[in-house]
Design a protein around this motif. Structure first.
Motif, PDB file in Angstrom:
ATOM      1  N   ARG A  52       0.825  -1.220   0.000  1.00 42.43           N
ATOM      2  CA  ARG A  52       0.000   0.000   0.000  1.00 42.43           C
ATOM      3  C   ARG A  52       0.856   1.266   0.000  1.00 42.43           C
ATOM      4  O   ARG A  52       0.336   2.369   0.040  1.00 42.43           O
ATOM      5  CB  ARG A  52      -0.903   0.003   1.240  1.00 42.43           C
ATOM      6  CG  ARG A  52      -1.897  -1.146   1.269  1.00 42.43           C
ATOM      7  CD  ARG A  52      -2.855  -1.004   2.448  1.00 42.43           C
ATOM      8  NE  ARG A  52      -2.167  -1.066   3.734  1.00 42.43           N
ATOM      9  CZ  ARG A  52      -1.915  -2.197   4.395  1.00 42.43           C
ATOM     10  NH1 ARG A  52      -2.281  -3.357   3.892  1.00 42.43           N
ATOM     11  NH2 ARG A  52      -1.301  -2.160   5.565  1.00 42.43           N
ATOM     12  N   GLN A  53       2.178   1.092   0.001  1.00 35.25           N
ATOM     13  CA  GLN A  53       3.146   2.186   0.020  1.00 35.25           C
ATOM     14  C   GLN A  53       3.219   2.895   1.371  1.00 35.25           C
ATOM     15  O   GLN A  53       3.600   4.068   1.454  1.00 35.25           O
ATOM     16  CB  GLN A  53       2.899   3.184  -1.122  1.00 35.25           C
ATOM     17  CG  GLN A  53       3.047   2.544  -2.497  1.00 35.25           C
ATOM     18  CD  GLN A  53       2.718   3.479  -3.632  1.00 35.25           C
ATOM     19  OE1 GLN A  53       3.262   4.577  -3.707  1.00 35.25           O
ATOM     20  NE2 GLN A  53       1.820   3.050  -4.506  1.00 35.25           N
ATOM     21  N   ASP A  54       2.846   2.190   2.429  1.00 43.05           N
ATOM     22  CA  ASP A  54       3.132   2.674   3.773  1.00 43.05           C
ATOM     23  C   ASP A  54       4.632   2.520   4.023  1.00 43.05           C
ATOM     24  O   ASP A  54       5.222   1.481   3.686  1.00 43.05           O
ATOM     25  CB  ASP A  54       2.396   1.839   4.833  1.00 43.05           C
ATOM     26  CG  ASP A  54       0.891   1.999   4.775  1.00 43.05           C
ATOM     27  OD1 ASP A  54       0.431   3.108   4.443  1.00 43.05           O
ATOM     28  OD2 ASP A  54       0.177   1.019   5.059  1.00 43.05           O
ATOM     29  N   LEU A  55       5.255   3.524   4.622  1.00 48.03           N
ATOM     30  CA  LEU A  55       6.649   3.426   5.023  1.00 48.03           C
ATOM     31  C   LEU A  55       6.683   2.757   6.398  1.00 48.03           C
ATOM     32  O   LEU A  55       6.419   3.386   7.417  1.00 48.03           O
ATOM     33  CB  LEU A  55       7.290   4.812   5.058  1.00 48.03           C
ATOM     34  CG  LEU A  55       7.293   5.551   3.705  1.00 48.03           C
ATOM     35  CD1 LEU A  55       7.930   6.925   3.853  1.00 48.03           C
ATOM     36  CD2 LEU A  55       8.028   4.734   2.650  1.00 48.03           C
ATOM     37  N   PHE A  95       6.989  12.330   5.597  1.00 50.67           N
ATOM     38  CA  PHE A  95       6.671  12.036   6.993  1.00 50.67           C
ATOM     39  C   PHE A  95       5.944  13.195   7.674  1.00 50.67           C
ATOM     40  O   PHE A  95       5.078  12.983   8.520  1.00 50.67           O
ATOM     41  CB  PHE A  95       7.946  11.704   7.767  1.00 50.67           C
ATOM     42  CG  PHE A  95       8.525  10.367   7.450  1.00 50.67           C
ATOM     43  CD1 PHE A  95       8.003   9.212   8.011  1.00 50.67           C
ATOM     44  CD2 PHE A  95       9.597  10.249   6.575  1.00 50.67           C
ATOM     45  CE1 PHE A  95       8.537   7.973   7.732  1.00 50.67           C
ATOM     46  CE2 PHE A  95      10.146   9.012   6.282  1.00 50.67           C
ATOM     47  CZ  PHE A  95       9.615   7.871   6.853  1.00 50.67           C
ATOM     48  N   ASP A  96       6.300  14.417   7.306  1.00 52.95           N
ATOM     49  CA  ASP A  96       5.744  15.596   7.975  1.00 52.95           C
ATOM     50  C   ASP A  96       4.520  16.161   7.273  1.00 52.95           C
ATOM     51  O   ASP A  96       3.994  17.201   7.669  1.00 52.95           O
ATOM     52  CB  ASP A  96       6.824  16.683   8.073  1.00 52.95           C
ATOM     53  CG  ASP A  96       8.038  16.215   8.867  1.00 52.95           C
ATOM     54  OD1 ASP A  96       7.884  15.292   9.692  1.00 52.95           O
ATOM     55  OD2 ASP A  96       9.144  16.762   8.641  1.00 52.95           O
ATOM     56  N   SER A  97       4.052  15.492   6.235  1.00 50.64           N
ATOM     57  CA  SER A  97       2.937  16.001   5.441  1.00 50.64           C
ATOM     58  C   SER A  97       1.629  16.007   6.234  1.00 50.64           C
ATOM     59  O   SER A  97       1.318  15.050   6.943  1.00 50.64           O
ATOM     60  CB  SER A  97       2.749  15.143   4.189  1.00 50.64           C
ATOM     61  OG  SER A  97       1.548  15.485   3.524  1.00 50.64           O
ATOM     62  N   PRO A  98       0.831  17.069   6.106  1.00 52.39           N
ATOM     63  CA  PRO A  98      -0.488  17.084   6.745  1.00 52.39           C
ATOM     64  C   PRO A  98      -1.454  16.072   6.133  1.00 52.39           C
ATOM     65  O   PRO A  98      -2.511  15.800   6.702  1.00 52.39           O
ATOM     66  CB  PRO A  98      -0.968  18.520   6.513  1.00 52.39           C
ATOM     67  CG  PRO A  98      -0.195  18.998   5.328  1.00 52.39           C
ATOM     68  CD  PRO A  98       1.146  18.337   5.431  1.00 52.39           C
ATOM     69  N   ALA A  99      -1.078  15.513   4.978  1.00 46.88           N
ATOM     70  CA  ALA A  99      -1.937  14.502   4.344  1.00 46.88           C
ATOM     71  C   ALA A  99      -1.811  13.140   5.014  1.00 46.88           C
ATOM     72  O   ALA A  99      -2.589  12.230   4.721  1.00 46.88           O
ATOM     73  CB  ALA A  99      -1.592  14.373   2.857  1.00 46.88           C
ATOM     74  N   ILE A 100      -0.846  12.987   5.907  1.00 43.24           N
ATOM     75  CA  ILE A 100      -0.623  11.709   6.572  1.00 43.24           C
ATOM     76  C   ILE A 100      -1.485  11.629   7.830  1.00 43.24           C
ATOM     77  O   ILE A 100      -1.472  12.526   8.659  1.00 43.24           O
ATOM     78  CB  ILE A 100       0.858  11.551   6.945  1.00 43.24           C
ATOM     79  CG1 ILE A 100       1.744  11.675   5.692  1.00 43.24           C
ATOM     80  CG2 ILE A 100       1.099  10.223   7.638  1.00 43.24           C
ATOM     81  CD1 ILE A 100       1.396  10.718   4.585  1.00 43.24           C
ATOM     82  N   PRO A 101      -2.257  10.557   7.962  1.00 39.68           N
ATOM     83  CA  PRO A 101      -3.094  10.417   9.157  1.00 39.68           C
ATOM     84  C   PRO A 101      -2.273  10.469  10.437  1.00 39.68           C
ATOM     85  O   PRO A 101      -1.112  10.074  10.463  1.00 39.68           O
ATOM     86  CB  PRO A 101      -3.734   9.031   8.975  1.00 39.68           C
ATOM     87  CG  PRO A 101      -3.672   8.773   7.515  1.00 39.68           C
ATOM     88  CD  PRO A 101      -2.430   9.446   7.023  1.00 39.68           C
ATOM     89  N   ARG A 102      -2.896  10.934  11.489  1.00 40.89           N
ATOM     90  CA  ARG A 102      -2.184  11.190  12.742  1.00 40.89           C
ATOM     91  C   ARG A 102      -1.570   9.938  13.342  1.00 40.89           C
ATOM     92  O   ARG A 102      -0.479   9.976  13.892  1.00 40.89           O
ATOM     93  CB  ARG A 102      -3.164  11.826  13.730  1.00 40.89           C
ATOM     94  CG  ARG A 102      -2.500  12.386  14.970  1.00 40.89           C
ATOM     95  CD  ARG A 102      -3.498  13.172  15.786  1.00 40.89           C
ATOM     96  NE  ARG A 102      -2.864  13.861  16.894  1.00 40.89           N
ATOM     97  CZ  ARG A 102      -3.507  14.664  17.729  1.00 40.89           C
ATOM     98  NH1 ARG A 102      -4.811  14.865  17.571  1.00 40.89           N
ATOM     99  NH2 ARG A 102      -2.869  15.254  18.714  1.00 40.89           N
ATOM    100  N   HIS A 103      -2.267   8.819  13.232  1.00 40.44           N
ATOM    101  CA  HIS A 103      -1.784   7.610  13.899  1.00 40.44           C
ATOM    102  C   HIS A 103      -1.372   6.525  12.909  1.00 40.44           C
ATOM    103  O   HIS A 103      -1.191   5.374  13.294  1.00 40.44           O
ATOM    104  CB  HIS A 103      -2.848   7.068  14.847  1.00 40.44           C
ATOM    105  CG  HIS A 103      -3.245   8.049  15.918  1.00 40.44           C
ATOM    106  ND1 HIS A 103      -2.383   8.435  16.922  1.00 40.44           N
ATOM    107  CD2 HIS A 103      -4.393   8.726  16.126  1.00 40.44           C
ATOM    108  CE1 HIS A 103      -2.993   9.308  17.718  1.00 40.44           C
ATOM    109  NE2 HIS A 103      -4.209   9.499  17.248  1.00 40.44           N
ATOM    110  N   GLY A 104      -1.214   6.873  11.656  1.00 38.17           N
ATOM    111  CA  GLY A 104      -0.856   5.870  10.668  1.00 38.17           C
ATOM    112  C   GLY A 104       0.553   6.038  10.148  1.00 38.17           C
ATOM    113  O   GLY A 104       1.255   6.986  10.480  1.00 38.17           O
ATOM    114  N   HIS A 105       0.985   5.085   9.333  1.00 38.58           N
ATOM    115  CA  HIS A 105       2.284   5.187   8.690  1.00 38.58           C
ATOM    116  C   HIS A 105       2.263   6.310   7.658  1.00 38.58           C
ATOM    117  O   HIS A 105       1.232   6.596   7.041  1.00 38.58           O
ATOM    118  CB  HIS A 105       2.619   3.880   7.968  1.00 38.58           C
ATOM    119  CG  HIS A 105       2.936   2.740   8.873  1.00 38.58           C
ATOM    120  ND1 HIS A 105       3.989   2.759   9.754  1.00 38.58           N
ATOM    121  CD2 HIS A 105       2.338   1.527   9.028  1.00 38.58           C
ATOM    122  CE1 HIS A 105       4.045   1.603  10.400  1.00 38.58           C
ATOM    123  NE2 HIS A 105       3.047   0.847   9.989  1.00 38.58           N
ATOM    124  N   ALA A 106       3.413   6.918   7.437  1.00 39.96           N
ATOM    125  CA  ALA A 106       3.568   7.783   6.271  1.00 39.96           C
ATOM    126  C   ALA A 106       3.327   6.935   5.033  1.00 39.96           C
ATOM    127  O   ALA A 106       3.727   5.769   4.973  1.00 39.96           O
ATOM    128  CB  ALA A 106       4.964   8.390   6.248  1.00 39.96           C
TER     129      ALA A 106
END
Length: 300
Positions: A134-137, A152-163
């Protein structure tokens, strides 16, 4: 149809139709006659090339792939000039379409063992990370964390999920600056997800991600509709990093089998020795040395 059940027939239909549309009679050595209403080969022409009847191929392209032999699928793959990745994808779709003797179990990610983290940490002059389909880091070394800081610092990344690379590419406008060749990055990202959808059709988290991207990104919808497939990839990547500027890096992705159920991908970025990019990567590595070493490698 159950919203959590993949539509195998639609995937097969659209994939074969888009591959057929990419070919011309001249490319496959067939004579041409008259004007064509649509681009690409006709169904009857593919049937001739594959050595099957037009009725049979028409049925196949409508998604009736269950029970088709590997020999016939291989003939169709050759007729459509499929790449190795596309051929693998077609066979995955055929396998998924077969009636299951038991209910398909939902795939579960497994924890990356410590030895993999040790391997990553030993690569001090290469940015190395492990991603799932799924392209999770999932986990990474210090240089990868510094190199991919915008992800990693993107606001598009869910708060509790992988980048997640795909989510960053399609949902964060900043990705179009970070990836100098953003169009290529978008093509590859969507194609990798398409291949994973064929390999793991019952991965609910993957379908949720595709649904999210399809809802929020017109660019992703366009790329997803093309049905391009990418399984293995390597090459050159040009990035603009906010701390060190322009970087031209080579990258290689390798399968990293962790268990019988899960295959992760190991990706390594490095720079040509003696190049400006190597000097900038060294600077980034020195900056990364002051940051936290690495994450805890927990499955999502």
């Amino acid at each position: 149809m159950d919203q959590h059940r993949p539509d195998h027939r639609a995937q097969i239909r659209d994939f074969l139709a888009t591959r057929r549309a990419k070919l011309t009679p001249e490319q496959v050595g067939l004579p041409t006659s008259g004007r064509r209403r649509v681009p690409g080969l006709r169904r009857e022409e593919v049937a001739v090339l594959a050595g099957v009847s037009t009725e049979w191929y028409t049925r196949l392209e409508k998604g009736h792939i269950s029970g088709v032999s590997e020999e016939v699928l291989d003939a169709v793959a050759q007729a459509l000039r499929l790449t190795q990745d596309e051929r693998t994808y077609l066979f995955n779709l055929a396998h998924a379409a077969r009636p299951a003797r038991r209910a398909s179990s939902r795939r579960k990610d497994v924890q990356v063992p410590p030895r993999v983290q040790w391997l990553l940490d030993s690569m001090t002059m290469s940015a190395a990370f492990v991603r799932n389909g799924r392209q999770d880091l999932v986990t990474y070394n210090a240089l990868a964390r510094a190199l991919l800081a915008p992800v990693f610092d993107s606001p598009a990344i869910p708060r509790h999920g992988h980048a997640n690379i795909a989510r960053y590419v399609f949902l964060d406008p900043g990705s179009q600056r970070f990836y100098v060749d953003w169009d290529e990055a978008a093509v590859i990202s969507a194609a990798l997800l398409r291949a994973e959808a064929g390999r793991e059709p019952h991965d609910r988290a993957l379908r949720d991600l595709v649904g999210e991207l399809s809802t929020l990104s017109t660019e992703f919808r366009s790329q997803w509709a093309v049905h391009d497939v990418r399984i293995r990839h390597d090459g050159t990547k040009r990035l603009w990093h906010p701390q060190v500027g322009d970087l031209e890096l080579t990258y290689q992705s390798l399968d990293l089998p962790i268990s019988n159920r899960t295959v992760y991908g190991l990706t390594i970025y490095t720079a040509e020795p003696g190049s400006t990019s190597e000097e900038r990567l060294k600077l980034l590595a020195s900056l990364a040395a002051t940051q936290p070493a690495h994450p805890t490698s927990q499955p999502r």
